[in-house]
Design a protein around this motif. Structure first.
Motif, PDB file in Angstrom:
ATOM      1  N   LYS A  82       0.853  -1.182   0.000  1.00  0.00           N
ATOM      2  CA  LYS A  82       0.000   0.000   0.000  1.00  0.00           C
ATOM      3  C   LYS A  82       0.888   1.230   0.000  1.00  0.00           C
ATOM      4  O   LYS A  82       1.824   1.333   0.788  1.00  0.00           O
ATOM      5  CB  LYS A  82      -0.897   0.043   1.236  1.00  0.00           C
ATOM      6  CG  LYS A  82      -1.982  -0.991   1.231  1.00  0.00           C
ATOM      7  CD  LYS A  82      -2.865  -0.851   2.452  1.00  0.00           C
ATOM      8  CE  LYS A  82      -3.882  -1.967   2.494  1.00  0.00           C
ATOM      9  NZ  LYS A  82      -4.701  -1.895   3.706  1.00  0.00           N
TER      10      LYS A  82
ATOM     11  N   GLU B 228      -5.964   3.906 -10.103  1.00  0.00           N
ATOM     12  CA  GLU B 228      -5.611   2.675 -10.818  1.00  0.00           C
ATOM     13  C   GLU B 228      -4.497   2.943 -11.832  1.00  0.00           C
ATOM     14  O   GLU B 228      -3.564   2.139 -11.952  1.00  0.00           O
ATOM     15  CB  GLU B 228      -6.831   2.088 -11.507  1.00  0.00           C
ATOM     16  CG  GLU B 228      -7.819   1.471 -10.527  1.00  0.00           C
ATOM     17  CD  GLU B 228      -9.050   0.910 -11.210  1.00  0.00           C
ATOM     18  OE1 GLU B 228      -9.002   0.648 -12.433  1.00  0.00           O
ATOM     19  OE2 GLU B 228     -10.057   0.709 -10.513  1.00  0.00           O
TER      20      GLU B 228
ATOM     21  N   LYS C 256      -0.367  -2.231  -4.704  1.00  0.00           N
ATOM     22  CA  LYS C 256      -1.689  -2.743  -5.063  1.00  0.00           C
ATOM     23  C   LYS C 256      -2.780  -1.721  -4.770  1.00  0.00           C
ATOM     24  O   LYS C 256      -3.844  -1.764  -5.367  1.00  0.00           O
ATOM     25  CB  LYS C 256      -1.996  -4.028  -4.283  1.00  0.00           C
ATOM     26  CG  LYS C 256      -1.265  -5.233  -4.781  1.00  0.00           C
ATOM     27  CD  LYS C 256      -1.788  -6.487  -4.124  1.00  0.00           C
ATOM     28  CE  LYS C 256      -1.125  -7.696  -4.733  1.00  0.00           C
ATOM     29  NZ  LYS C 256      -1.637  -8.947  -4.188  1.00  0.00           N
ATOM     30  N   GLU C 257      -2.487  -0.819  -3.832  1.00  0.00           N
ATOM     31  CA  GLU C 257      -3.510   0.118  -3.370  1.00  0.00           C
ATOM     32  C   GLU C 257      -2.842   1.431  -2.957  1.00  0.00           C
ATOM     33  O   GLU C 257      -1.696   1.449  -2.531  1.00  0.00           O
ATOM     34  CB  GLU C 257      -4.225  -0.505  -2.170  1.00  0.00           C
ATOM     35  CG  GLU C 257      -5.368   0.288  -1.607  1.00  0.00           C
ATOM     36  CD  GLU C 257      -6.014  -0.400  -0.414  1.00  0.00           C
ATOM     37  OE1 GLU C 257      -6.755   0.284   0.287  1.00  0.00           O
ATOM     38  OE2 GLU C 257      -5.778  -1.602  -0.185  1.00  0.00           O
TER      39      GLU C 257
END
Length: 96
Positions: free
Chosen positions: A55, A74, A90-91
């Motif tokens: 993250k 994204e 991923k985030e």
């Protein structure tokens, strides 16, 4: 090259993977390259960047910019992972 000789790049890459340094280097590459990846304006409003457990934590000083980046998260994840050469993020978590 003899059969038991290896390319130095392969040896170093293997060492980084087995020592778990590869991910840390990729994280640092993203942090160090933030201005190059995102541009001077965004970097100017970014007060802190950290990566933990895939993250990306961004501390921004502009609510409108935070909102704009939120909608582009994204694409940002994709750009950052391309820069790192592996899936590092991923985030994204935005903070103010």
């Amino acid at each position: 090259m003899k059969r038991d000789e290896q390319n130095i790049k392969d040896v170093i890459g293997s060492f980084l993977k087995t020592s778990r340094l590869s991910g840390k280097l990729a994280n640092q590459k993203i942090i160090d390259g933030w201005e190059k990846i995102m541009g001077k304006m965004i970097a100017k409003h970014t007060k802190q960047i950290s990566i933990y457990d895939k993250k990306l934590y961004l501390h921004l000083d502009s609510a409108p910019l935070k909102q704009e980046l939120f909608y582009s998260r994204e694409k940002i994840v994709q750009m950052l992972n391309e820069e790192a050469g592996e899936e590092v993020i991923k985030e994204i978590v935005f903070r103010q």
